[in-house]
Write an enzyme that holds these catalytic residues in place. Structure first.
Site, short mmCIF file in Angstrom:
data_model
loop_
_atom_site.label_atom_id
_atom_site.label_comp_id
_atom_site.label_asym_id
_atom_site.label_seq_id
_atom_site.Cartn_x
_atom_site.Cartn_y
_atom_site.Cartn_z
N ASP A 56 -5.33 1.46 0.79
CA ASP A 56 -4.69 1.97 2.01
C ASP A 56 -5.59 3.05 2.60
O ASP A 56 -5.62 4.18 2.11
CB ASP A 56 -3.31 2.55 1.69
CG ASP A 56 -2.28 1.46 1.32
OD1 ASP A 56 -2.70 0.34 0.95
OD2 ASP A 56 -1.07 1.74 1.41
N LYS B 247 -0.69 -0.36 8.92
CA LYS B 247 0.35 0.48 8.32
C LYS B 247 0.59 1.66 9.25
O LYS B 247 -0.36 2.20 9.84
CB LYS B 247 -0.15 0.94 6.95
CG LYS B 247 0.73 1.92 6.20
CD LYS B 247 0.16 2.19 4.80
CE LYS B 247 0.83 3.38 4.13
NZ LYS B 247 0.28 3.67 2.80
N LYS C 242 3.05 -2.69 7.53
CA LYS C 242 3.70 -1.81 6.57
C LYS C 242 4.15 -0.51 7.23
O LYS C 242 3.33 0.36 7.52
CB LYS C 242 2.73 -1.49 5.42
CG LYS C 242 3.31 -0.50 4.39
CD LYS C 242 2.35 -0.26 3.23
CE LYS C 242 2.81 0.89 2.34
NZ LYS C 242 1.85 1.17 1.25
#
Lengths: 289, 323, 473
Positions: free
Chosen positions: B160, B223, B259
């Protein structure tokens, strides 16, 4: 031998030009004592139709001008009228009788009324418009817009002050107008048309028909490209007013009904002669980034 | 610059031509995307939020949501002990109920990846690691790349990363693009989730542009947030990102995951997100491979609701593990 | 993965529909002289109740009651006292909101989501808004004197909301009313009558007479009605305009529309698609201001239509009481027949029809969300109000073409514009001949915002300060 005067031909005023009636008809206009004054054009149904077409054509340009500019144009009418005082005084006296002083007074009032309405051009939206505080993230503004082409039956009696009082409020907000002038007293209206032609009013903004009302106003009332009709000139004639209102319903014209008697034209006009021929447009837009 | 375009094509699997040739061409492309009206987008999100998900649909949604959780701990005070406990929770969220599914992943800082990997073993729960000088992203590129390689070397299945919001907001789109590409390359076999930090981007127009930038540069997931900046995930931000992945697939054939992370604490909220996934991106995205929740406290609420569905009684926090 | 939403029905238990209803005259429910008619649920065709049909004599009694209440009580009452009654009514509508929402959904066929989130809250807001005006009329710019008895006839598409648009300003200005709800949707008006009783509103201030066209004619042509307010079809509006010709009755008419919803190539497309959907499928398209003509710029037409079709596939059509229903039942068999007929004409005229795939219930009146592409201004479906979930799609190339096409209609109620360019929005807003222009939004309503049309969409405004004009002298 005295000089023979040159008589004026009284014509219609359509689209900024002065045509004779397409029908070729005219009618005799007498003065208040019954003496011949002129042969005025007797407008036909087709003239009414042409006038509506001219008014429609002029509408986008006129309504699209800035309010400031429309105010100046209406003010300019007053200026030119002031310049032609003797002619108006004569026309009023021929039709309405009375002394030079009363005609002068009526002319003063007519010019002052134009000036009064001229000033409204760029204020009416501020007085009748609204910012609306809706319950949500939206900008919301209501503003007045001209209704479109307005047919006006001008007052039968007050041939100058009455005429100005019904025409000025309609056009100053951006409408264009087809006026059926007082049948008995058409001459001030024709003179007024000459003023309009020599001021800054674009052709077609004001169109003036003379002659018997029953030849033109049923056409105007039923015409599907006329947005509103002012029946003031039918004061005291409820039956004809009703018939025209029925005809006007066919395209849901805004109708200003005829009063029971001709109004007192010296009274404070108020706003309703303007607001009766305005639409309220409300615009929404989200407020965000 | 030529190499950049070539790698963009390679990493995203779609030929973007000269789009990524320069800041100017990227700017032309990103600013040519349809705008987002804030009020309209928020109204649409709120409208979807009024869906009433009951009984069988709710049971389905709760289990799906559990399977989509990236169970997260990203604290300075994290320890191997804390991470091991979290991993146990991820594998078996409700020890009293063997039918309860595992979460999708555990999400930790890169220095704790090895611990997590060991604890998760062959459970199938992935290890996700934040990297690239998370959460601010303010470090030199080689530091960020080293951080990424460390995480992958330690066994991270998913990386991430954070974008350089400073560069993005200053219009240095190419710099952001190339950095994502570089991290993509450094991630090797790991899935790359690109954190936009939408709370700092402020406008939905920026969210849409950053989504496309990340997708074109090779992101597997986009995300919303680090969880360290408020606001974190919101329904309308996620809506805009779901629209982006939907449109991106339409154009390229390639599917990208989404996400939302941070601030999603209740089952009710999670279900609203799932409704949005279903109706905006489409049912294809209703899968842990394509949609995740970055969350920690959400899991216990999902478990309590799940128990309520099964027993008819409202549960309490004392009946669920605190890890 | 398939995420099937389980049924989520709102409970009907909250409403208590009586087997039969009388008229509400002078504060009491009374029998009518005439026969009764049935109100049915459009989603199931189940008979909900027998409702009295008011004849001329019944209407006369109602007008007399209203006249008495006006001259003896309501017209004399200080504005601040009238205001408190209206505030009280607003509060009761809020308190009984769910009951009203369920009843409206059952009687009208519209989704509970809409009655709950739109009709009922905005109805309450109208009373709240106009309550505040009652003691401030001297600042309105429209005078302070009431007109007298208002005869009001409302349509079936927003029964309670249209009632509130009519009654709230009338009462705030000191008028009393005789209101006729539509024959297919009388039940919330009758529940409103109970609310008037709960609020201790003086008898005769609000009278509700149920019935069909004849009852409506009796209301608007009653000689002692001073003011007529009508919302409904342009055809009936014209008949009313003829009927009141030559009288002293004041009239406001809120009639049909064929609004253009204009999408430029720089529009926020996702929100524009929402706006198109909301514009035509909100309330099954039974909306006078519906965006029933989509004008989309040619350069984005394919993209917009693809997005629109995809979005339409997610619309949930079915049980109005299910909280997840987006599109409910068509209000009546008669209206359904009209929608079908015009849709068939659309096909015959060569337009291409596409409906969102959806399973329609076996009973009741249903029509799937539908679009017609390849429509030109010459098609009847581009000119006539369909009043159903049917969108006609036309294209344009330039702003002036969009303006020309948008204005090329006898109607002028509303219009929509979608573009990110500010100056273009303002240009379009100026050029569109319509009473409401929604820019980058659609079908938004608020009690403070005037609503009403140009041209054959009627005259007068409802809502806002402008809405007071019709009820003051």
């Amino acid at each position: 031998m005295s000089r023979l005067d040159v008589r004026k031909t009284y014509k219609l005023f359509i689209g900024g030009a002065f045509p004779r009636s397409e029908s070729g008809h005219s009618y005799v206009v007498d003065d208040v004592r019954g003496r011949f004054v002129a042969n005025a054009a007797l407008a036909s149904r087709k003239d009414a139709r042409d006038a509506v077409a001219a008014a429609r054509k002029a509408f986008p340009g006129w309504s699209g001008r800035t309010a400031y500019n429309r105010g100046q144009v209406v003010y300019r009418i007053a200026e030119v009228m002031e310049d032609r005082r003797p002619q108006f005084v004569q026309a009023v006296r021929q039709g309405e009788g009375g002394t030079a002083a009363t005609a002068e007074k009526e002319l003063d009032a007519a010019i002052d009324r134009l000036v009064w309405y001229a000033g409204w051009a760029d204020k009416i939206a501020q007085v009748v418009g609204n910012a609306n505080p809706v319950a949500g993230p939206f900008f919301n503004l209501s503003t007045p817009e001209p209704t479109g082409v307005v047919a006006v039956v001008a007052p039968a009696e007050s041939s100058l002050l009455g005429l100005v009082s019904v025409v000025a409020p309609v056009i100053v907000t951006g409408n264009t107008v087809v006026v059926a002038a007082s049948a008995q007293r058409p001459l001030p209206a024709v003179t007024f048309a000459e003023v309009l032609a020599t001021s800054d009013v674009p052709g077609g903004v004001v169109n003036i028909l003379t002659g018997a009302l029953d030849r033109t106003i049923p056409t105007l009332a039923s015409h599907m490209d006329v947005n509103a009709i002012d029946l003031t000139g039918l004061a005291g004639d409820p039956e004809q007013g009703r018939a025209l209102e029925v005809a006007a319903a066919e395209n849901l014209k805004r109708v200003r009904r005829a009063p029971s008697a001709e109004p007192d034209w010296d009274a404070d006009p108020g706003l309703d002669r303007m607001t009766d021929f305005l639409e309220t447009k409300t615009v929404w837009h989200p407020i965000g980034v | 610059m030529v190499t950049s375009t070539a790698t963009a094509a390679a990493s995203s699997g779609h030929d973007w031509g000269d789009v990524a040739a320069s800041d100017a061409s990227l700017r032309r492309f990103l600013h040519g995307l349809p705008g987002v009206d804030q009020v309209g987008a928020e109204a649409r999100a709120a409208g979807l939020g009024t869906r009433s998900i009951k009984t069988t649909a709710k049971a389905f949604a709760l289990d799906l949501a559990i399977r989509m959780v990236d169970l997260t701990t990203l604290e300075g005070q994290d320890t191997p002990g804390k991470v091991r406990a979290l991993c146990a929770k991820a594998i078996r969220p409700d020890p009293s109920d063997p039918t309860c599914p595992s979460t999708a992943a555990v999400c930790v800082y890169s220095d704790l990846v090895a611990t997590a990997k060991e604890a998760l073993g062959s459970s199938g729960v992935h290890v996700a690691s934040v990297a690239t000088a998370f959460p601010s992203g303010r470090a030199a590129l080689d530091v960020k790349l080293a951080d990424t390689r460390d995480a992958v070397a330690a066994g991270a299945d998913e990386v991430d990363m954070v974008i350089d919001r400073g560069a993005f907001l200053a219009g240095r789109y190419l710099e952001v693009f190339e950095e994502i590409e570089a991290v993509r390359a450094a991630s090797g076999p790991a899935h790359l989730k690109v954190i936009l930090e939408t709370g700092e981007l402020q406008t939905y127009d920026n969210v849409r542009r950053a989504s496309w930038l990340a997708m074109m540069a090779g992101a597997n997931f986009i995300k919303t947030s680090t969880g360290k900046v408020q606001p974190a995930a919101t329904l309308p931000v996620t809506l805009v990102m779901l629209e982006a992945v939907r449109d991106y697939r339409e154009q390229t054939g390639r599917m990208i995951g989404v996400k939302p992370a941070g601030g999603i604490r209740t089952s009710k909220d999670a279900i609203k997100y799932l409704v949005m996934v279903n109706e905006v991106a489409g049912p294809d995205w209703l899968d842990p491979d394509w949609f995740r929740f970055g969350a920690s406290t959400l899991l216990n609420d999902l478990l309590m609701q799940r128990t309520k569905m099964q027993t008819g009684r409202y549960s309490g926090p004392d009946y669920f593990t605190l890890d | 993965m398939v995420f099937e939403y389980a049924p989520a029905p709102e409970s009907r238990a909250i409403v208590d529909i009586k087997p039969s209803y009388g008229l509400f005259v002078n504060g009491e429910f009374v029998d009518a002289h005439g026969p009764s008619f049935k109100s049915i649920s459009p989603s199931t065709e189940e008979v909900l109740a027998e409702v009295a049909e008011a004849d001329e004599a019944d209407v006369d009694l109602a007008v007399k009651a209203a006249r008495r209440a006006h001259s003896r009580v309501w017209g004399q009452m200080p504005g601040r006292e009238r205001a408190k009654y209206l505030f009280r009514i607003a509060r009761i509508i809020q308190e009984r909101g769910r009951e009203l929402a369920v009843l409206e959904s059952i009687d009208n066929g519209k989704p509970i989501k809409e009655t709950r989130d739109v009709d009922v809250p905005i109805a309450a807001a109208h009373f709240f808004y106009y309550a505040g005006w009652a003691d401030k009329l001297e600042y309105s710019g429209h005078g302070t004197g009431s007109i007298g008895v208002a005869g009001q006839v409302i349509p079936w598409n927003f029964p309670l909301l249209m009632l509130s648009w009519k009654i709230a300003p009338a009462l705030a200005c000191g008028n009393t009313v005789v209101l006729k709800p539509a024959e297919t949707t009388p039940l919330t008006a009758l529940l409103f009558a109970e609310i008037c009783q709960q609020a201790d509103l003086p008898p005769g201030v609000v009278n509700i007479v149920t019935g069909a066209g004849e009852t409506g004619r009796a209301v608007v042509s009653h000689p002692d009605v001073d003011k007529v307010a009508f919302t409904g079809s342009t055809e009936v509006g014209k008949a009313i305009a003829r009927a009141v010709a030559g009288s002293d009755k004041r009239v406001t008419l809120e009639l049909g529309g064929k609004a253009a919803n204009i999408v430029f190539d720089d529009a926020p497309l996702d929100q524009a698609v929402e706006g198109i959907v909301n514009g035509i499928f909100f309330n099954q398209g039974h909306v006078c201001c519906a965006g029933s003509r989509l004008l989309v710029q040619e350069s984005v037409a394919d993209e917009v239509l693809a997005r629109l079709r995809r979005r339409m596939r997610t619309l949930r059509v079915g049980d109005p009481l299910d909280k997840n229903t987006d599109v409910g039942a068509i209000n009546s068999a008669e209206q359904l027949a009209k929608i079908r007929a015009l849709s068939e004409i659309g096909e015959q005229e060569g337009a291409e029809r596409w409906s969102a795939p959806c399973e329609l219930p076996d009973h009741g009146f249903w029509f799937p969300p539908t679009i017609f592409t390849g429509v030109t201004q010459a098609h009847r479906i581009a000119r006539e109000e369909i009043f159903g979930p049917v969108l006609s799609v036309l294209t344009f190339r330039t702003p002036s073409e969009a303006i020309e096409k948008a204005n090329n209609t006898p109607y002028g109620l509303s219009a929509g514009v979608w573009t990110e360019k500010g100056s273009r929005i303002l240009k379009m807003a100026n050029a569109l001949r319509a009473g409401v222009v929604w820019a980058n939004t659609f079908n938004k309503f608020d009690p403070s915002s005037p609503f009403g049309g140009y041209k054959e969409s009627g005259y007068g405004r409802e809502g806002g300060r402008h809405g007071l004009e019709a009820y003051l002298r």
